[in-house]
Design an enzyme around this catalytic site. Structure first.
Site, PDB file in Angstrom:
ATOM      1  N   ARG A  15       0.832  -1.210   0.000  1.00 26.46           N
ATOM      2  CA  ARG A  15       0.000   0.000   0.000  1.00 26.46           C
ATOM      3  C   ARG A  15       0.865   1.259   0.000  1.00 26.46           C
ATOM      4  O   ARG A  15       0.983   1.950  -1.013  1.00 26.46           O
ATOM      5  CB  ARG A  15      -0.947  -0.008   1.219  1.00 26.46           C
ATOM      6  CG  ARG A  15      -2.131   0.982   1.097  1.00 26.46           C
ATOM      7  CD  ARG A  15      -1.795   2.423   1.368  1.00 26.46           C
ATOM      8  NE  ARG A  15      -1.322   2.679   2.723  1.00 26.46           N
ATOM      9  CZ  ARG A  15      -0.919   3.863   3.159  1.00 26.46           C
ATOM     10  NH1 ARG A  15      -0.908   4.910   2.333  1.00 26.46           N
ATOM     11  NH2 ARG A  15      -0.476   4.029   4.395  1.00 26.46           N
ATOM     12  N   ASP A  16       1.523   1.532   1.102  1.00 24.93           N
ATOM     13  CA  ASP A  16       2.319   2.750   1.222  1.00 24.93           C
ATOM     14  C   ASP A  16       3.474   2.770   0.225  1.00 24.93           C
ATOM     15  O   ASP A  16       3.831   3.823  -0.306  1.00 24.93           O
ATOM     16  CB  ASP A  16       2.861   2.846   2.656  1.00 24.93           C
ATOM     17  CG  ASP A  16       3.379   4.224   3.003  1.00 24.93           C
ATOM     18  OD1 ASP A  16       3.267   5.135   2.172  1.00 24.93           O
ATOM     19  OD2 ASP A  16       3.896   4.392   4.123  1.00 24.93           O
ATOM     20  N   HIS A 206       6.812   4.354  12.656  1.00 25.20           N
ATOM     21  CA  HIS A 206       6.751   4.381  11.190  1.00 25.20           C
ATOM     22  C   HIS A 206       7.784   5.394  10.715  1.00 25.20           C
ATOM     23  O   HIS A 206       7.559   6.611  10.784  1.00 25.20           O
ATOM     24  CB  HIS A 206       5.342   4.793  10.751  1.00 25.20           C
ATOM     25  CG  HIS A 206       5.127   4.800   9.276  1.00 25.20           C
ATOM     26  ND1 HIS A 206       4.381   3.847   8.624  1.00 25.20           N
ATOM     27  CD2 HIS A 206       5.539   5.667   8.313  1.00 25.20           C
ATOM     28  CE1 HIS A 206       4.341   4.117   7.325  1.00 25.20           C
ATOM     29  NE2 HIS A 206       5.053   5.227   7.114  1.00 25.20           N
ATOM     30  N   HIS A 208      10.514   6.925   7.839  1.00 27.68           N
ATOM     31  CA  HIS A 208      11.034   7.057   6.486  1.00 27.68           C
ATOM     32  C   HIS A 208      12.534   7.337   6.572  1.00 27.68           C
ATOM     33  O   HIS A 208      13.027   7.832   7.585  1.00 27.68           O
ATOM     34  CB  HIS A 208      10.296   8.166   5.731  1.00 27.68           C
ATOM     35  CG  HIS A 208       8.918   7.771   5.315  1.00 27.68           C
ATOM     36  ND1 HIS A 208       8.518   7.679   4.000  1.00 27.68           N
ATOM     37  CD2 HIS A 208       7.831   7.411   6.043  1.00 27.68           C
ATOM     38  CE1 HIS A 208       7.247   7.292   3.939  1.00 27.68           C
ATOM     39  NE2 HIS A 208       6.812   7.128   5.170  1.00 27.68           N
ATOM     40  N   CYS A 239       5.758  10.135   0.143  1.00 26.65           N
ATOM     41  CA  CYS A 239       4.505  10.852   0.402  1.00 26.65           C
ATOM     42  C   CYS A 239       4.391  12.012  -0.580  1.00 26.65           C
ATOM     43  O   CYS A 239       5.276  12.865  -0.637  1.00 26.65           O
ATOM     44  CB  CYS A 239       4.481  11.388   1.842  1.00 26.65           C
ATOM     45  SG  CYS A 239       2.991  12.331   2.234  1.00 26.65           S
ATOM     46  N   ASN A 248      10.054   4.198   2.967  1.00 22.38           N
ATOM     47  CA  ASN A 248      10.060   3.684   4.328  1.00 22.38           C
ATOM     48  C   ASN A 248      11.350   2.918   4.598  1.00 22.38           C
ATOM     49  O   ASN A 248      12.065   2.521   3.675  1.00 22.38           O
ATOM     50  CB  ASN A 248       8.876   2.725   4.524  1.00 22.38           C
ATOM     51  CG  ASN A 248       7.546   3.395   4.346  1.00 22.38           C
ATOM     52  OD1 ASN A 248       6.942   3.883   5.285  1.00 22.38           O
ATOM     53  ND2 ASN A 248       7.061   3.429   3.105  1.00 22.38           N
TER      54      ASN A 248
END
Length: 286
Positions: A15-16, A206, A208, A239, A248
């Site tokens: 997803r991300d 989370h 990055h 993002c 990430n």
């Protein structure tokens, strides 16, 4: 130093990691990636986002991906940014949903054109409906350390969002270094304060890797008592509303580091090394 015996890795690559890719990635390739990740030992994966295809074309096949994950018996997460998205997730029998709000109002405004306080109000009926349908709720606090639009994000801004998430009944709260601007000192201090304030809430880190500090930030969060972390195979991600933000922390690098520190993840590192090139290849297909 604190090194827990077990650490949970939540894979967010499907997803991300893939959502912002400009070229169309086939549903079959996504299924292949998910299957490979499951076979490596990963138990939870963020696989879909129920957003309008006009805004995120890469997630247009979320219903089909959800059906596939249900057939696999996978414990998966789908992003649901609004009530309509949640209704689609319910129809697709998604077991876990994710909502997100920026601690930085400037970022939240850029991302979804709403102030943070407005978004929190909109969350109320979503939490209620999700709970009525027995869904696990992951609540993301985006831009929880620094923001490309307002600079440093204060602890009080993060606490403001966390307070409401706790009141609404979030099952876990994911603290996001969305633009990769955090450092180990800030990470340790912020998570320590959050853990003291909300001792019964599971927190997720989370990170990055924009400044190449993601692994160091994981170690800092471990020292604050965090044992759950998001990562993305091959370090994919980014993002669209965070200029300069890179992917990430890479799942394979994270698992390798934790293994060397005797933190058990239940994930096969050698298998991840074979999956990473395939995952990276998807990000360049057009």
């Amino acid at each position: 130093m604190i090194f827990p015996k077990e650490v949970e890795i939540i894979e967010v690559g499907p997803r991300d990691g893939l959502q912002n890719e400009p070229g169309t990635i086939s549903t079959e390739n996504k299924k292949e990636l998910i299957t490979s990740l499951v076979n490596s030992g990963i138990k939870r994966i963020e696989t879909a986002a129920f957003v309008h295809p006009k805004w995120v074309p890469q997630m247009a096949d979320s219903e089909e991906i959800a059906q596939f994950c249900n057939e696999l018996g996978l414990e998966y997460i789908a992003l649901t940014p609004n009530l309509r998205a949640l209704e689609r997730a319910i129809l697709s029998k998604v077991p876990q949903i994710a909502v997100f709000i920026g601690a930085s109002s400037a970022f939240n405004k850029k991302n979804i054109n709403k102030e943070t306080s407005e978004s929190l109000i909109e969350c109320e009926p979503m939490f209620k409906l999700a709970k009525e349908n027995g869904m696990f709720i992951r609540a993301y606090v985006s831009m929880a350390f620094t923001c490309p639009y307002e600079g440093a994000v204060s602890f009080d801004e993060v606490k403001f969002v966390c307070d409401r998430f706790v009141q609404l009944g979030a099952d876990e709260i994911d603290i996001g270094d969305t633009n990769g601007g955090a450092n180990p000192k800030l990470v340790y201090e912020r998570f320590s304060r959050l853990k003291d304030l909300y001792p019964d809430i599971p927190f997720v880190g989370h990170f990055h890797d924009s400044n190449h500090l993601a692994l160091a930030n994981v170690v800092a969060a471990l020292q604050a008592g965090v044992t759950k972390f998001d990562s993305s195979i091959g370090g994919l991600g980014g993002c669209p509303y965070s200029p300069g933000a890179t992917g990430n922390v890479a799942t394979e690098r994270l698992v390798n580091m934790l293994s060397q520190m005797d933190c058990e993840t239940g994930i096969n590192y050698e298998k991840l090394l074979k999956i990473a090139p395939f995952a990276k290849s998807l990000s360049t297909k057009v």
